[in-house]
Design an enzyme around this catalytic site. Structure first.
Site, mmCIF file in Angstrom:
data_model
loop_
_atom_site.group_PDB
_atom_site.id
_atom_site.type_symbol
_atom_site.label_atom_id
_atom_site.label_comp_id
_atom_site.label_asym_id
_atom_site.label_seq_id
_atom_site.Cartn_x
_atom_site.Cartn_y
_atom_site.Cartn_z
ATOM 1 N N CYS A 123 0.956 -1.125 0.096
ATOM 2 C CA CYS A 123 -0.014 0.151 -0.078
ATOM 3 C C CYS A 123 0.936 1.224 -0.069
ATOM 4 O O CYS A 123 1.684 1.595 -1.010
ATOM 5 C CB CYS A 123 -1.011 -0.152 1.420
ATOM 6 S SG CYS A 123 -2.288 1.156 1.276
ATOM 7 N N ASP A 171 -8.720 -3.550 -7.931
ATOM 8 C CA ASP A 171 -8.438 -2.403 -7.001
ATOM 9 C C ASP A 171 -8.966 -1.110 -7.450
ATOM 10 O O ASP A 171 -9.257 -0.664 -8.498
ATOM 11 C CB ASP A 171 -6.829 -1.884 -7.148
ATOM 12 C CG ASP A 171 -6.538 -1.319 -5.911
ATOM 13 O OD1 ASP A 171 -7.069 -0.387 -5.499
ATOM 14 O OD2 ASP A 171 -5.087 -1.463 -5.579
ATOM 15 N N HIS A 203 -7.683 -4.456 -3.768
ATOM 16 C CA HIS A 203 -6.351 -3.564 -2.786
ATOM 17 C C HIS A 203 -6.235 -4.303 -1.529
ATOM 18 O O HIS A 203 -7.350 -4.678 -1.115
ATOM 19 C CB HIS A 203 -6.884 -2.150 -2.532
ATOM 20 C CG HIS A 203 -5.827 -1.173 -2.153
ATOM 21 N ND1 HIS A 203 -4.693 -0.938 -2.824
ATOM 22 C CD2 HIS A 203 -5.518 -0.783 -1.105
ATOM 23 C CE1 HIS A 203 -3.796 -0.105 -2.132
ATOM 24 N NE2 HIS A 203 -4.433 -0.077 -0.759
#
Length: 231
Positions: A123, A171, A203
């Site tokens: 991330c 995502d 994600h």
């Protein structure tokens, strides 16, 4: 395995705590890795990832990137990004590079193979891992769903090691256009990279504490990461 916390001195005069995990029988042939956190801090998941690398034989360190604005040990739940946002937004390229260098210097001071220092990030950390590869002489680096990496494409020409990107095809936070911008910049810079998109993953697919966890993608990406570092 020996896990602990250390306090690092950063070039801008700040101090930064970092979680460390060391394998047994460390010697001059031991590889090393920096593990970069998600936006939620150096939490249980990131510490577990750091421990997993140590169990695979790496000296591993996970620096607390929010140390300038958050208290030591700051973490928030995966359902509370709003609490992390002020600290996330306060990061700058320059301050993050100083943190990268501090973590790298700590690894470089250990009894380890200085030619095999890597990074991995998730991330927020995926973006930071890309920046790390352009900041210190890493052998290779990996970015998992690194949102905002497209804002760093001017660094593509400075990448030191081969780079591996993982993305989720589902995502909702990172567009295909953003991914294409990153890979095109690295291509144009003539740098070596591998790009992997898991079509059915969202994600955060690697984190088993998030609703978006995708066990198949997580297992395969872990195996690919270890193989990538061993090449």
């Amino acid at each position: 395995m020996n896990n602990n916390y250390v306090t690092l001195q950063v070039a801008d005069g700040t101090t930064m705590r970092a979680y460390t995990a060391l394998p047994a029988n460390v010697n001059e042939n031991t590889p090393a890795i920096i593990v970069f956190q998600e936006a939620f801090g150096v939490n249980g998941h990131i510490r577990n990832v750091t421990d997993r690398f140590a169990s695979e034989g790496y000296i591993a360190i996970a620096p607390e990137l929010f140390h300038r604005t958050a208290p030591v040990g700051f973490t928030v739940g995966y359902d509370n990004f709003a609490a992390a946002m002020p600290h996330y937004a306060a990061l700058t390229t320059e301050s993050t590079q100083a943190d990268i260098k501090a973590a790298y210097e700590w690894l470089n001071a250990q009894e380890a193979d200085k030619s095999r220092i890597y990074s991995v990030g998730y991330c927020l950390g995926g973006r930071v891992s890309f920046l790390a590869n352009a900041t210190v002489p890493l052998k290779a680096a990996v970015s998992y769903y690194g949102g905002g990496t497209d804002a760093l494409v001017d660094k593509a020409g400075e990448l030191n090691g081969k780079h591996l990107f993982f993305w989720g095809g589902l995502d909702q936070h990172i567009s295909k256009e953003s991914i294409d911008k990153v890979t095109q910049a690295v291509t144009d810079a003539g740098k070596q990279f591998v790009n992997v998109v898991y079509a059915d993953a969202e994600h955060g697919f690697n984190c088993d504490e998030r609703p978006s966890f995708n066990e198949a993608a997580s297992k395969e990406s872990w195996a690919l990461t270890l193989e990538f570092f061993e090449e």
